[in-house]
Design a protein around this motif. Structure first.
Motif, short mmCIF file in Angstrom:
data_model
loop_
_atom_site.label_atom_id
_atom_site.label_comp_id
_atom_site.label_asym_id
_atom_site.label_seq_id
_atom_site.Cartn_x
_atom_site.Cartn_y
_atom_site.Cartn_z
N GLY A 39 0.79 -1.22 0.00
CA GLY A 39 0.00 0.00 0.00
C GLY A 39 0.83 1.28 0.00
O GLY A 39 0.32 2.34 0.30
N GLN A 40 2.11 1.20 -0.35
CA GLN A 40 3.00 2.35 -0.26
C GLN A 40 3.75 2.57 -1.58
O GLN A 40 4.07 1.63 -2.29
CB GLN A 40 4.03 2.09 0.86
CG GLN A 40 5.05 3.19 1.06
CD GLN A 40 6.12 2.81 2.06
OE1 GLN A 40 6.80 1.81 1.90
NE2 GLN A 40 6.25 3.59 3.12
N ILE A 41 4.01 3.84 -1.88
CA ILE A 41 4.92 4.23 -2.96
C ILE A 41 6.11 4.88 -2.27
O ILE A 41 5.93 5.72 -1.38
CB ILE A 41 4.28 5.23 -3.94
CG1 ILE A 41 3.06 4.64 -4.62
CG2 ILE A 41 5.30 5.66 -4.99
CD1 ILE A 41 2.32 5.63 -5.49
N LYS A 42 7.31 4.52 -2.70
CA LYS A 42 8.53 5.01 -2.04
C LYS A 42 9.54 5.44 -3.09
O LYS A 42 9.77 4.72 -4.06
CB LYS A 42 9.10 3.88 -1.19
CG LYS A 42 10.31 4.23 -0.40
CD LYS A 42 10.72 3.02 0.42
CE LYS A 42 11.79 3.34 1.41
NZ LYS A 42 12.11 2.19 2.25
N LEU A 43 10.13 6.62 -2.91
CA LEU A 43 11.18 7.12 -3.77
C LEU A 43 12.44 7.29 -2.94
O LEU A 43 12.40 7.89 -1.87
CB LEU A 43 10.81 8.46 -4.39
CG LEU A 43 11.92 9.11 -5.21
CD1 LEU A 43 11.43 9.54 -6.57
CD2 LEU A 43 12.54 10.28 -4.48
N GLY A 72 4.50 -0.90 -3.49
CA GLY A 72 4.19 -2.10 -2.74
C GLY A 72 2.94 -2.78 -3.28
O GLY A 72 2.32 -2.32 -4.26
N ASP A 73 2.58 -3.88 -2.65
CA ASP A 73 1.37 -4.61 -3.06
C ASP A 73 0.16 -3.69 -3.00
O ASP A 73 0.02 -2.88 -2.10
CB ASP A 73 1.14 -5.80 -2.12
CG ASP A 73 2.22 -6.86 -2.24
OD1 ASP A 73 2.85 -6.93 -3.31
OD2 ASP A 73 2.42 -7.60 -1.27
N GLY A 74 -0.72 -3.83 -3.99
CA GLY A 74 -1.94 -3.04 -4.03
C GLY A 74 -1.78 -1.69 -4.70
O GLY A 74 -2.74 -0.93 -4.80
N ILE A 75 -0.58 -1.36 -5.16
CA ILE A 75 -0.33 -0.08 -5.83
C ILE A 75 -0.04 -0.37 -7.30
O ILE A 75 0.92 -1.05 -7.62
CB ILE A 75 0.87 0.66 -5.21
CG1 ILE A 75 0.67 0.90 -3.72
CG2 ILE A 75 1.13 1.97 -5.95
CD1 ILE A 75 -0.46 1.82 -3.37
N GLU A 134 1.52 6.52 1.69
CA GLU A 134 0.72 5.29 1.84
C GLU A 134 -0.73 5.55 1.49
O GLU A 134 -1.23 6.66 1.66
CB GLU A 134 0.83 4.77 3.27
CG GLU A 134 2.23 4.36 3.63
CD GLU A 134 2.34 3.79 5.03
OE1 GLU A 134 1.30 3.50 5.65
OE2 GLU A 134 3.47 3.64 5.51
N LYS A 135 -1.38 4.52 1.00
CA LYS A 135 -2.81 4.59 0.68
C LYS A 135 -3.59 4.84 1.96
O LYS A 135 -3.21 4.39 3.05
CB LYS A 135 -3.29 3.26 0.08
CG LYS A 135 -2.96 3.10 -1.37
CD LYS A 135 -4.01 3.76 -2.19
CE LYS A 135 -4.30 2.93 -3.42
NZ LYS A 135 -5.21 3.61 -4.30
N LYS A 136 -4.72 5.52 1.84
CA LYS A 136 -5.61 5.69 2.98
C LYS A 136 -6.16 4.33 3.38
O LYS A 136 -6.45 3.50 2.53
CB LYS A 136 -6.78 6.60 2.63
CG LYS A 136 -6.41 8.03 2.49
CD LYS A 136 -7.66 8.84 2.20
CE LYS A 136 -7.34 10.30 2.04
NZ LYS A 136 -8.56 11.09 1.73
#
Length: 87
Positions: free
Chosen positions: A12-16, A32-35, A82-84
């Protein structure tokens, strides 16, 4: 010499962050998973795209270029979102 690793994002996260992918050190956006990968592309596009100023008739630097121009080391840049969570 600093050793860079491939960044990993939580579910549920995007990271740079600066890291190593396919033997090359560069800024990396991980999802991450779900993105979906299109969200990862949107994230990086926003940070690295130039914008056109018709008033000045020239292209403005991207956010990343502007940081470097102002003396910041983008190798130290880390951003995550992170996603809500559904309640």
């Amino acid at each position: 010499m600093k050793r860079y690793r491939t960044p990993r994002a939580k579910s549920g996260q995007i990271k740079l962050q600066y890291g190593r992918v396919d033997g090359v050190n560069d800024l990396v956006v991980a999802n991450g998973d779900g993105i979906p990968s299109c969200d990862r592309a949107l994230f990086f596009s926003f940070l690295s795209s130039k914008s056109y100023s018709p008033v000045r008739n020239e292209w403005d630097d991207s956010f990343l270029e502007e940081l470097e121009k102002r003396g910041y080391d983008i190798k130290t840049l880390k951003i995550s979102v992170e996603k809500k969570r559904e309640n």
